[in-house]
Design an enzyme around this catalytic site. Structure first.
Site, PDB file in Angstrom:
ATOM      1  N   ARG A  93       0.818  -1.219   0.000  1.00  0.00           N
ATOM      2  CA  ARG A  93       0.000   0.000   0.000  1.00  0.00           C
ATOM      3  C   ARG A  93       0.852   1.270   0.000  1.00  0.00           C
ATOM      4  NH1 ARG A  93      -4.117  -1.761   4.692  1.00  0.00           N
ATOM      5  NH2 ARG A  93      -2.324  -3.082   5.205  1.00  0.00           N
ATOM      6  N   GLN A  94       2.144   1.130   0.344  1.00  0.00           N
ATOM      7  CA  GLN A  94       3.049   2.302   0.261  1.00  0.00           C
ATOM      8  C   GLN A  94       3.760   2.211  -1.093  1.00  0.00           C
ATOM      9  OE1 GLN A  94       3.149   4.858   2.383  1.00  0.00           O
ATOM     10  NE2 GLN A  94       4.762   5.963   1.319  1.00  0.00           N
ATOM     11  N   ASP A 166     -15.115   0.624  -2.557  1.00  0.00           N
ATOM     12  CA  ASP A 166     -14.670   1.868  -3.195  1.00  0.00           C
ATOM     13  C   ASP A 166     -14.378   1.555  -4.658  1.00  0.00           C
ATOM     14  OD1 ASP A 166     -12.060   0.735  -3.372  1.00  0.00           O
ATOM     15  OD2 ASP A 166     -11.570   1.518  -1.397  1.00  0.00           O
ATOM     16  N   LYS A 189     -16.223   5.608  -0.949  1.00  0.00           N
ATOM     17  CA  LYS A 189     -15.611   5.681   0.387  1.00  0.00           C
ATOM     18  C   LYS A 189     -14.701   6.907   0.513  1.00  0.00           C
ATOM     19  CE  LYS A 189     -11.833   2.991   1.553  1.00  0.00           C
ATOM     20  NZ  LYS A 189     -11.129   1.750   1.872  1.00  0.00           N
ATOM     21  N   SER A 219      -8.357  -4.860   6.858  1.00  0.00           N
ATOM     22  CA  SER A 219      -7.323  -4.594   7.858  1.00  0.00           C
ATOM     23  C   SER A 219      -7.986  -4.293   9.203  1.00  0.00           C
ATOM     24  CB  SER A 219      -6.434  -3.452   7.377  1.00  0.00           C
ATOM     25  OG  SER A 219      -5.414  -3.204   8.311  1.00  0.00           O
TER      26      SER A 219
HETATM   27  C1  R5P Z   1      -7.613   0.226   0.626  1.00  0.00           C
HETATM   28  O1  R5P Z   1      -7.615   0.895  -0.397  1.00  0.00           O
HETATM   29  C2  R5P Z   1      -7.799  -1.258   0.614  1.00  0.00           C
HETATM   30  O2  R5P Z   1      -8.276  -1.707  -0.615  1.00  0.00           O
HETATM   31  C3  R5P Z   1      -8.745  -1.691   1.708  1.00  0.00           C
HETATM   32  O3  R5P Z   1     -10.023  -1.104   1.453  1.00  0.00           O
HETATM   33  C4  R5P Z   1      -8.267  -1.256   3.045  1.00  0.00           C
HETATM   34  O4  R5P Z   1      -6.947  -1.665   3.251  1.00  0.00           O
HETATM   35  C5  R5P Z   1      -9.157  -1.803   4.139  1.00  0.00           C
HETATM   36  O5  R5P Z   1      -8.695  -1.289   5.355  1.00  0.00           O
HETATM   37  P1  R5P Z   1      -9.596  -1.300   6.649  1.00  0.00           P
HETATM   38  O6  R5P Z   1     -10.097  -2.695   6.865  1.00  0.00           O
HETATM   39  O7  R5P Z   1      -8.646  -0.852   7.727  1.00  0.00           O
HETATM   40  O8  R5P Z   1     -10.705  -0.314   6.448  1.00  0.00           O
END
Ligand code: R5P
Length: 289
Positions: A93-94, A166, A189, A219
């Site tokens: 993600r980074q 999203d 989102k 996450s």
């Molecule tokens: C972000 O763009 C990813 O696709 C996931 O939506 C995100 O990592 C989910 O994170 P969390 O469960 O903390 O909302």
């Protein structure tokens, strides 16, 4: 062909080797008194094609170090081909320098993997497809979504619709929807903080229907919990929440169930309590190609 299991993916490595029909090697591992890792591959790898299966969830840095040692030990001892199979790639993600001075962490990992002399990189549903274009070695990004879609067909869903939380996740949801033969759409989102998100109102035809929210990663569960609350207000019948990578930090499952979701599922790219679908056969096919 040998499959070597990393300690974060022992079950998945076993399933993968069974699908390929090849030997599974468990490395010898122990810690020195100061915490440093000792690692040994107990089978001869010279002249062999070797696939090392190691996801890199928490503790990311330990799992990465173990992976690097395994890859280097195999390469260094004459493996004919080494394949780094990293179903869940940490730091993906980074992938950009969002602020000046930041490390682009996933690029650092790519450079290390390449510098070891790995012949091929395989991952699953990487957070940003563009990261794959930066690899200078053959690299495959597999998707668990068609398999997730197929597995949903045994759930007896009523008039199902699959939703991405999203816009970024739509390409994944489309694959699952195609394989299930169902409708799909997306929510809008806005992330406020790492643990707080807001779903913008959007008219969706979900009343009385079974809804499956799918994402690459769950996450903290904030995204899925907010999506579930939004859909409940719109009278969705049952709500299922699924992902490829069940990162599940800090009470994520409780948060999601408390928001009203009926079932949560993930694959075994990260071996967690809701790993209900295996990507073993997908990995086996890609390794054997
Ligand atoms: C972000 O763009 C990813 O696709 C996931 O939506 C995100 O990592 C989910 O994170 P969390 O469960 O903390 O909302």
């Amino acid at each position: 062909m040998l499959v070597i299991e990393g300690s974060a993916s022992s079950e998945l490595a076993r399933r993968t080797s069974e699908k390929i029909g090849c030997e599974l090697v468990k490395p010898e591992m122990r810690r020195f008194p100061d915490g440093e890792l000792y690692l040994r591959i107990p089978s001869g790898v010279e002249g062999e094609e070797v696939a090392i299966v190691q996801s890199t969830p928490e503790p990311q840095n330990d799992n990465l170090m173990e992976l690097f040692f395994l890859l280097d030990a195999a390469k260094d001892q004459g493996a004919e081909k080494t394949v780094a199979v990293i179903p869940y790639l940490a730091y993906a993600r980074q992938d950009k320098r969002f602020e000046p001075g930041e490390a682009v962490s996933v690029q650092t990992l790519r450079k290390i993997i390449e510098s070891i002399g790995v012949d091929e990189f395989i991952t699953v549903d990487i957070h940003e497809e563009e990261t794959m274009q930066t690899f200078k070695i053959p690299a495959k990004n597999l998707s668990a979504m068609p398999k997730i879609g197929k597995s949903l067909s045994s759930h007896g869903l009523r008039d199902p619709i699959l939703l991405a939380p999203d816009r970024g996740a739509v390409r994944l949801v489309e694959m699952a929807a195609e394989s299930l033969g169902a409708d799909y759409d997306y929510l809008v989102k806005k992330r406020k903080t790492p643990t707080r998100v807001h779903m913008k109102p959007k008219n969706l035809r979900v009343a009385g229907r079974d809804v499956v929210i799918l994402d690459d990663i769950i996450s903290t569960g904030a995204t899925i919990a907010e999506a579930t609350k939004t859909l409940k207000k719109q009278d969705a019948r049952k709500i299922y929440a699924g992902c490829t990578h069940g990162v599940l930090v800090g009470g994520a499952l409780e948060r999601i169930y408390n928001s009203g979701a009926d079932e949560v599922f993930a694959t075994d790219t990260i071996e967690c309590e809701v790993s209900k679908i295996s990507v073993g056969s997908i990995l086996a096919q890609a390794i054997s190609e």
